[in-house]
Design a protein around this motif. Structure first.
Motif, PDB file in Angstrom:
ATOM      1  N   LYS A  79      42.751 -22.529 -38.489  1.00 28.44           N
ATOM      2  CA  LYS A  79      43.820 -22.049 -37.620  1.00 28.44           C
ATOM      3  C   LYS A  79      44.533 -20.839 -38.213  1.00 28.44           C
ATOM      4  O   LYS A  79      45.138 -20.048 -37.484  1.00 28.44           O
ATOM      5  CB  LYS A  79      44.820 -23.176 -37.359  1.00 28.44           C
ATOM      6  CG  LYS A  79      44.248 -24.315 -36.517  1.00 28.44           C
ATOM      7  CD  LYS A  79      45.261 -25.428 -36.342  1.00 28.44           C
ATOM      8  CE  LYS A  79      44.693 -26.561 -35.501  1.00 28.44           C
ATOM      9  NZ  LYS A  79      45.664 -27.683 -35.348  1.00 28.44           N
ATOM     10  N   ARG A  80      44.451 -20.689 -39.529  1.00 30.16           N
ATOM     11  CA  ARG A  80      45.081 -19.554 -40.208  1.00 30.16           C
ATOM     12  C   ARG A  80      44.132 -18.369 -40.367  1.00 30.16           C
ATOM     13  O   ARG A  80      44.502 -17.351 -40.955  1.00 30.16           O
ATOM     14  CB  ARG A  80      45.598 -19.989 -41.580  1.00 30.16           C
ATOM     15  CG  ARG A  80      46.695 -21.053 -41.531  1.00 30.16           C
ATOM     16  CD  ARG A  80      46.989 -21.573 -42.924  1.00 30.16           C
ATOM     17  NE  ARG A  80      47.928 -22.678 -42.941  1.00 30.16           N
ATOM     18  CZ  ARG A  80      49.239 -22.557 -43.145  1.00 30.16           C
ATOM     19  NH1 ARG A  80      49.765 -21.353 -43.330  1.00 30.16           N
ATOM     20  NH2 ARG A  80      50.016 -23.615 -43.164  1.00 30.16           N
TER      21      ARG A  80
ATOM     22  N   ALA B  57      42.209 -24.472 -50.983  1.00 38.44           N
ATOM     23  CA  ALA B  57      43.076 -24.110 -49.859  1.00 38.44           C
ATOM     24  C   ALA B  57      44.413 -23.566 -50.352  1.00 38.44           C
ATOM     25  O   ALA B  57      44.930 -22.566 -49.826  1.00 38.44           O
ATOM     26  CB  ALA B  57      43.296 -25.321 -48.956  1.00 38.44           C
ATOM     27  N   ALA B  58      44.971 -24.205 -51.379  1.00 36.29           N
ATOM     28  CA  ALA B  58      46.250 -23.741 -51.924  1.00 36.29           C
ATOM     29  C   ALA B  58      46.125 -22.332 -52.489  1.00 36.29           C
ATOM     30  O   ALA B  58      47.016 -21.488 -52.304  1.00 36.29           O
ATOM     31  CB  ALA B  58      46.734 -24.706 -53.005  1.00 36.29           C
ATOM     32  N   HIS B  59      45.012 -22.073 -53.157  1.00 37.48           N
ATOM     33  CA  HIS B  59      44.817 -20.745 -53.735  1.00 37.48           C
ATOM     34  C   HIS B  59      44.618 -19.695 -52.646  1.00 37.48           C
ATOM     35  O   HIS B  59      45.119 -18.568 -52.758  1.00 37.48           O
ATOM     36  CB  HIS B  59      43.619 -20.761 -54.679  1.00 37.48           C
ATOM     37  CG  HIS B  59      43.497 -19.517 -55.499  1.00 37.48           C
ATOM     38  ND1 HIS B  59      44.453 -19.122 -56.409  1.00 37.48           N
ATOM     39  CD2 HIS B  59      42.534 -18.563 -55.542  1.00 37.48           C
ATOM     40  CE1 HIS B  59      44.085 -17.986 -56.977  1.00 37.48           C
ATOM     41  NE2 HIS B  59      42.925 -17.625 -56.463  1.00 37.48           N
ATOM     42  N   ILE B  60      43.887 -20.057 -51.586  1.00 45.37           N
ATOM     43  CA  ILE B  60      43.692 -19.120 -50.480  1.00 45.37           C
ATOM     44  C   ILE B  60      45.030 -18.765 -49.835  1.00 45.37           C
ATOM     45  O   ILE B  60      45.314 -17.597 -49.539  1.00 45.37           O
ATOM     46  CB  ILE B  60      42.737 -19.726 -49.427  1.00 45.37           C
ATOM     47  CG1 ILE B  60      41.306 -19.796 -49.984  1.00 45.37           C
ATOM     48  CG2 ILE B  60      42.764 -18.914 -48.136  1.00 45.37           C
ATOM     49  CD1 ILE B  60      40.337 -20.543 -49.082  1.00 45.37           C
ATOM     50  N   LEU B  61      45.871 -19.775 -49.633  1.00 49.70           N
ATOM     51  CA  LEU B  61      47.118 -19.563 -48.903  1.00 49.70           C
ATOM     52  C   LEU B  61      48.230 -18.989 -49.774  1.00 49.70           C
ATOM     53  O   LEU B  61      49.055 -18.210 -49.296  1.00 49.70           O
ATOM     54  CB  LEU B  61      47.589 -20.883 -48.287  1.00 49.70           C
ATOM     55  CG  LEU B  61      46.653 -21.497 -47.240  1.00 49.70           C
ATOM     56  CD1 LEU B  61      47.204 -22.824 -46.758  1.00 49.70           C
ATOM     57  CD2 LEU B  61      46.447 -20.550 -46.067  1.00 49.70           C
ATOM     58  N   CYS B  62      48.248 -19.388 -51.054  1.00 44.66           N
ATOM     59  CA  CYS B  62      49.377 -19.015 -51.914  1.00 44.66           C
ATOM     60  C   CYS B  62      49.007 -18.045 -53.022  1.00 44.66           C
ATOM     61  O   CYS B  62      49.899 -17.458 -53.649  1.00 44.66           O
ATOM     62  CB  CYS B  62      49.994 -20.266 -52.541  1.00 44.66           C
ATOM     63  SG  CYS B  62      50.541 -21.492 -51.343  1.00 44.66           S
TER      64      CYS B  62
ATOM     65  N   PHE C 223      40.920 -18.441 -41.851  1.00 45.98           N
ATOM     66  CA  PHE C 223      40.089 -18.427 -43.046  1.00 45.98           C
ATOM     67  C   PHE C 223      38.764 -19.171 -42.866  1.00 45.98           C
ATOM     68  O   PHE C 223      38.062 -19.414 -43.849  1.00 45.98           O
ATOM     69  CB  PHE C 223      40.859 -19.021 -44.229  1.00 45.98           C
ATOM     70  CG  PHE C 223      42.045 -18.199 -44.645  1.00 45.98           C
ATOM     71  CD1 PHE C 223      41.870 -17.024 -45.359  1.00 45.98           C
ATOM     72  CD2 PHE C 223      43.329 -18.587 -44.295  1.00 45.98           C
ATOM     73  CE1 PHE C 223      42.959 -16.257 -45.734  1.00 45.98           C
ATOM     74  CE2 PHE C 223      44.426 -17.830 -44.665  1.00 45.98           C
ATOM     75  CZ  PHE C 223      44.245 -16.657 -45.380  1.00 45.98           C
TER      76      PHE C 223
ATOM     77  N   ASP D  92      43.162 -26.703 -40.910  1.00 45.31           N
ATOM     78  CA  ASP D  92      44.361 -25.898 -41.145  1.00 45.31           C
ATOM     79  C   ASP D  92      43.988 -24.476 -41.556  1.00 45.31           C
ATOM     80  O   ASP D  92      44.569 -23.501 -41.053  1.00 45.31           O
ATOM     81  CB  ASP D  92      45.221 -26.551 -42.225  1.00 45.31           C
ATOM     82  CG  ASP D  92      46.476 -25.749 -42.523  1.00 45.31           C
ATOM     83  OD1 ASP D  92      47.346 -25.665 -41.639  1.00 45.31           O
ATOM     84  OD2 ASP D  92      46.578 -25.186 -43.630  1.00 45.31           O
ATOM     85  N   LEU D  93      43.007 -24.347 -42.440  1.00 46.95           N
ATOM     86  CA  LEU D  93      42.546 -23.016 -42.839  1.00 46.95           C
ATOM     87  C   LEU D  93      41.929 -22.273 -41.660  1.00 46.95           C
ATOM     88  O   LEU D  93      42.088 -21.053 -41.527  1.00 46.95           O
ATOM     89  CB  LEU D  93      41.534 -23.134 -43.979  1.00 46.95           C
ATOM     90  CG  LEU D  93      42.081 -23.573 -45.335  1.00 46.95           C
ATOM     91  CD1 LEU D  93      40.936 -23.833 -46.312  1.00 46.95           C
ATOM     92  CD2 LEU D  93      43.034 -22.526 -45.906  1.00 46.95           C
TER      93      LEU D  93
ATOM     94  N   PHE E 132      50.825 -19.968 -56.700  1.00 46.52           N
ATOM     95  CA  PHE E 132      50.801 -21.432 -56.642  1.00 46.52           C
ATOM     96  C   PHE E 132      50.532 -22.015 -58.019  1.00 46.52           C
ATOM     97  O   PHE E 132      51.208 -22.937 -58.470  1.00 46.52           O
ATOM     98  CB  PHE E 132      49.735 -21.898 -55.651  1.00 46.52           C
ATOM     99  CG  PHE E 132      49.493 -23.386 -55.673  1.00 46.52           C
ATOM    100  CD1 PHE E 132      50.325 -24.243 -54.983  1.00 46.52           C
ATOM    101  CD2 PHE E 132      48.432 -23.923 -56.394  1.00 46.52           C
ATOM    102  CE1 PHE E 132      50.106 -25.613 -55.005  1.00 46.52           C
ATOM    103  CE2 PHE E 132      48.208 -25.290 -56.421  1.00 46.52           C
ATOM    104  CZ  PHE E 132      49.047 -26.134 -55.722  1.00 46.52           C
TER     105      PHE E 132
END
Length: 255
Positions: free
Chosen positions: A25-26, A239-244, A28, A22-23, A248
């Protein structure tokens, strides 16, 4: 600048490949580098949806690691990869994807090949189950893994000036590979500074601390971090910290 993920087999065995995919594809995940066990476990998840075996129950009978299909896929990929002058990671992605596995969406090998993200595989000959199968050819394993080491060195070179290298769950092989790549880059006269490294593991071992966190970034060349916790907890949190970002954790603290 690149974000390079160096991983060990437990990252795949604990079901974290979909998080990394998922990361990826975004945007990262710039490249993935792995030891040989990742190839085994990721291939089996792609094909049958689960991996690992009861070593205690099978070792006494000599059955441990003897599953024909896994060994044949690993060794066939290496032979075909040598013929086509490509690295083992790319060869494995191609080999597994051509079998149209039902769980390709959860496979790092399949998804990196599909999205053209470099995947380098770094073997310790004799350490992986495919190495004692009759289909094994040491020359092809060596040639394709060496090709991946050279590719990995070129990737590490790009860390200069803001790149990130993450070591996830590899206590020996990937820290050693990373250290050698760092010295290759600097030996060839390329600058390698102002980059960040981090080691994630549930126990902090000597080689990751020394060869990932401390030595490459010494003398002000960069910043190294050691983050301790179980992969199943820490990687989703990362992952949550990278995205949010901080939002978060701020929201979590208010609940």
């Amino acid at each position: 600048k690149p974000i390079v993920w160096g991983i060990g087999g437990h990252i795949v065995k604990t079901g974290l490949a979909p998080v990394i995919i998922d990361l990826m594809k975004r945007g990262f995940v710039s490249a993935i580098a792995s030891n040989g066990s990742v190839l085994v476990h990721d291939t089996e998840i792609a094909l049958v949806g689960f991996t690992s075996e009861d070593v205690d129950a099978t070792l006494s009978k000599g059955d441990f690691g003897a599953a024909r299909e896994t060994g044949e896929i690993l060794n066939s990929a290496a032979k075909r990869g040598q013929q086509d002058n490509i690295g083992l990671g790319e060869a494995m992605g191609r080999e597994v994807l051509q079998k149209k596995p039902p769980n390709a969406g959860d496979s790092l090998l399949c998804q990196t090949y599909k999205y053209k993200i470099p995947f380098t595989a770094h073997l310790t000959i004799g350490a992986d189950i495919g190495h004692f199968h009759s289909s094994c050819d040491g020359a092809s394993l060596g040639a394709t893994s060496h090709a991946d080491f050279k590719l990995f060195c070129s990737i590490v070179k790009e860390l200069n000036g803001g790149g990130v290298y993450l070591n996830l769950g590899s206590a020996v092989v990937m820290p050693e590979i990373f250290l050698k790549a760092v010295t290759v880059v600097r030996n060839l006269g390329f600058p390698l500074e102002d980059f960040t490294t981090a080691n994630f593991d549930f126990i902090q071992h000597y080689r990751p601390i020394t060869n990932v966190v401390r030595r490459p970034t010494a003398g002000g060349a960069g910043h190294g971090f050691s983050i301790t916790g179980h992969h199943e907890i820490m990687i989703p949190l990362l992952a949550a910290h990278i995205l949010c970002g901080d939002s978060f954790f701020a929201e979590a603290r208010t609940k």
